[in-house]
Design an enzyme around this catalytic site. Structure first.
Site, PDB file in Angstrom:
ATOM      1  N   ASP A  40      12.418  -4.989  -4.186  1.00  0.00           N
ATOM      2  CA  ASP A  40      11.050  -4.561  -3.902  1.00  0.00           C
ATOM      3  C   ASP A  40      11.065  -3.577  -2.721  1.00  0.00           C
ATOM      4  O   ASP A  40      11.655  -3.862  -1.676  1.00  0.00           O
ATOM      5  CB  ASP A  40      10.247  -5.830  -3.533  1.00  0.00           C
ATOM      6  CG  ASP A  40       8.754  -5.597  -3.472  1.00  0.00           C
ATOM      7  OD1 ASP A  40       8.261  -4.655  -4.107  1.00  0.00           O
ATOM      8  OD2 ASP A  40       8.080  -6.383  -2.766  1.00  0.00           O
ATOM      9  N   GLU A  78       7.365   5.338  -6.952  1.00  0.00           N
ATOM     10  CA  GLU A  78       5.967   5.207  -6.507  1.00  0.00           C
ATOM     11  C   GLU A  78       5.384   6.561  -6.138  1.00  0.00           C
ATOM     12  O   GLU A  78       6.026   7.398  -5.520  1.00  0.00           O
ATOM     13  CB  GLU A  78       5.872   4.251  -5.299  1.00  0.00           C
ATOM     14  CG  GLU A  78       4.439   4.153  -4.761  1.00  0.00           C
ATOM     15  CD  GLU A  78       4.147   2.913  -3.929  1.00  0.00           C
ATOM     16  OE1 GLU A  78       4.890   1.923  -4.035  1.00  0.00           O
ATOM     17  OE2 GLU A  78       3.157   2.952  -3.177  1.00  0.00           O
ATOM     18  N   GLY A 100       0.354  -4.949  -4.127  1.00  0.00           N
ATOM     19  CA  GLY A 100      -0.748  -5.442  -3.289  1.00  0.00           C
ATOM     20  C   GLY A 100      -1.779  -6.198  -4.093  1.00  0.00           C
ATOM     21  O   GLY A 100      -2.981  -6.085  -3.862  1.00  0.00           O
ATOM     22  N   ASN A 130       2.435  -7.191  -8.728  1.00  0.00           N
ATOM     23  CA  ASN A 130       3.206  -7.731  -7.594  1.00  0.00           C
ATOM     24  C   ASN A 130       2.383  -8.691  -6.739  1.00  0.00           C
ATOM     25  O   ASN A 130       1.318  -8.318  -6.228  1.00  0.00           O
ATOM     26  CB  ASN A 130       3.635  -6.581  -6.679  1.00  0.00           C
ATOM     27  CG  ASN A 130       4.786  -5.777  -7.238  1.00  0.00           C
ATOM     28  OD1 ASN A 130       5.077  -5.842  -8.424  1.00  0.00           O
ATOM     29  ND2 ASN A 130       5.438  -5.023  -6.384  1.00  0.00           N
TER      30      ASN A 130
HETATM   31  P1  13P Z   1       0.521  -8.740  -1.790  1.00  0.00           P
HETATM   32  O1  13P Z   1       0.690  -8.615  -0.305  1.00  0.00           O
HETATM   33  O2  13P Z   1      -0.883  -8.395  -2.191  1.00  0.00           O
HETATM   34  O3  13P Z   1       0.963 -10.037  -2.314  1.00  0.00           O
HETATM   35  O4  13P Z   1       1.453  -7.599  -2.460  1.00  0.00           O
HETATM   36  C1  13P Z   1       2.799  -7.849  -2.702  1.00  0.00           C
HETATM   37  C2  13P Z   1       3.541  -6.630  -3.096  1.00  0.00           C
HETATM   38  O5  13P Z   1       3.005  -5.601  -3.450  1.00  0.00           O
HETATM   39  C3  13P Z   1       5.010  -6.723  -3.079  1.00  0.00           C
HETATM   40  O6  13P Z   1       5.605  -5.498  -3.379  1.00  0.00           O
HETATM   41  O1  G3H Z   2       5.387  -5.423  -0.343  1.00  0.00           O
HETATM   42  C1  G3H Z   2       5.822  -6.142   0.538  1.00  0.00           C
HETATM   43  C2  G3H Z   2       6.219  -7.524   0.187  1.00  0.00           C
HETATM   44  O2  G3H Z   2       5.133  -8.398   0.362  1.00  0.00           O
HETATM   45  C3  G3H Z   2       7.432  -7.949   0.940  1.00  0.00           C
HETATM   46  O3  G3H Z   2       7.138  -8.165   2.282  1.00  0.00           O
HETATM   47  O4  G3H Z   2       8.868  -6.904   3.549  1.00  0.00           O
HETATM   48  O5  G3H Z   2       7.653  -8.841   4.575  1.00  0.00           O
HETATM   49  O6  G3H Z   2       9.348  -9.225   2.790  1.00  0.00           O
HETATM   50  P1  G3H Z   2       8.331  -8.288   3.371  1.00  0.00           P
HETATM   51 ZN    ZN Z   3       4.478  -3.803  -2.703  1.00  0.00          ZN
END
Ligand code: 13P
Ligand code: G3H
Ligand code: ZN
Length: 331
Positions: free
Chosen positions: A101, A153, A234, A276
């Site tokens: 991610d 993206e 998000g 996500n």
């Molecule tokens: P949230 O913070 O809304 O759960 O989004 C997670 C996300 O986009 C991880 O890539």
């Molecule tokens: O998009 C972000 C994800 O919620 C991951 O968050 O970088 O704090 O692990 P993190």
């Molecule tokens: Zn994200």
């Protein structure tokens, strides 16, 4: 701690699949594949248990932060162990992808590909357009040699924490999507239509409702790249029940607000094939652990608070698959 170099491993040896067939099926049948983040054993167990029980394909997501927190080598073995675990479940296995991610460099994506990831995201959306294309294409060219799928993206998600309001977020420009997809060769595209990361997604006054996502931008992207898998980041709903629980048991999360479930349901029926969700899982864990600590102050066995948190996570993920993403019962 000393780390020893380990031999490269293919995701197939670990039992994962890439996202290509998952997205094809999701596009055809009008649902979205859940992409849930994990950082520890309880989250990993909960995600897989929920998806196996609800017969949903799933994308297990690890951020750079998660890899740093839990150690890349340990995570690779944990993920492999988890795949062995689900083979033994009475319901039988479901397709699972292991995805990076928000990868921020070619080197990180390469390292994940060599460590058993079946899919990577290269997030170069903050770079100027031509640089985004260049870096994304470099990752795609490498990843495709191993049949690893790549998410790119376009557009930057608004962040309320850096005072970027919902109105002023850097939405995806639909005029760029066709060119971007063609020139990079990506397998899926994350777009910005008004969501943001974290638990404070919109600034709303009491009594006001959350502004709707920009479905017009999504529709225009779909028109320009028909049948191409779109990703929504998000996408936590920041469920009020868990926020109330956190606040009741000593937390302070006033004004936390997320994306309403109806809007996610609508997105899941479109070309959005991957949704996500990370924050909702964090909130569940925090709420349950706070409750146990408040109600049983003498408790000091981690299994007595992580265990109930894991049970609640399973319920929450199963509900998402069933009532929000529409991915339940697809395997
Ligand atoms: P949230 O913070 O809304 O759960 O989004 C997670 C996300 O986009 C991880 O890539
Ligand atoms: O998009 C972000 C994800 O919620 C991951 O968050 O970088 O704090 O692990 P993190
Ligand atoms: Zn994200």
């Amino acid at each position: 701690m000393t780390t020893t170099a380990t031999k490269a491993v293919s995701y197939r040896e670990l039992g994962f699949v890439n996202t290509r067939e998952m997205f094809k099926a999701a596009m055809k049948d009008g649902y979205a594949v859940p992409a849930y983040n994990f950082n520890n054993m309880e989250q990993l167990q909960a995600i897989l248990t929920a998806c196996v029980r609800s017969r949903s394909p799933v994308i297990l997501q690890l951020s750079k932060g998660a890899r740093d927190y839990a150690n890349a080598t340990l995570l690779r073995w944990m993920a492999m162990g988890a795949m062995e675990m689900i083979k033994q479940m009475k319901e039988g296995p479901v397709p699972v992808a292991l995805h990076l991610d928000h990868g921020d460099s070619f080197e990180l994506c390469k390292s994940c590909i060599e460590n058993g990831f079946s899919s990577v995201m290269i997030d170069a959306s903050h770079l100027p357009y031509e640089e985004n294309i260049k870096l994304t294409k470099q990752v795609v060219d490498y990843a495709h040699r191993y049949d690893v799928t790549v998410e790119g993206e376009l557009g930057v998600l608004a962040g309320i924490e850096d005072e970027v309001s919902h109105e002023h977020s850097n939405y995806t420009d639909p005029a760029q999507v066709e060119d971007f997809v063609k020139r990079t060769g990506v397998d899926s595209l994350a777009i910005s239509i008004g969501t943001s990361h974290g638990a404070y997604k919109f600034k709303v006054k009491p009594g006001e409702s959350v502004p709707p996502l920009r479905f017009d931008i999504l529709a225009e992207c779909e028109r320009r790249i028909p049948g191409f898998p779109i990703v929504l980041h998000g996408a936590s709903s920041v469920l009020t029940g868990y926020i109330d629980m956190i606040n009741k048991y000593g937390g302070r999360m006033e004004n936390a607000v997320g994306v309403p479930a109806e809007q996610l349901r609508k997105a899941a029926k479109s070309a959005v094939c991957k949704i996500n969700i990370d924050s909702d899982g964090r909130l569940v864990m925090t709420a349950v652990i706070r409750k146990v600590f408040a109600e049983k102050p003498a408790e000091f066995d981690p299994r007595k608070y992580l265990g109930p948190a894991r049970e609640e996570l399973i319920k929450m993920y199963m509900d998402k698959n069933q009532t929000v993403l529409g991915s339940a019962g697809r395997v």
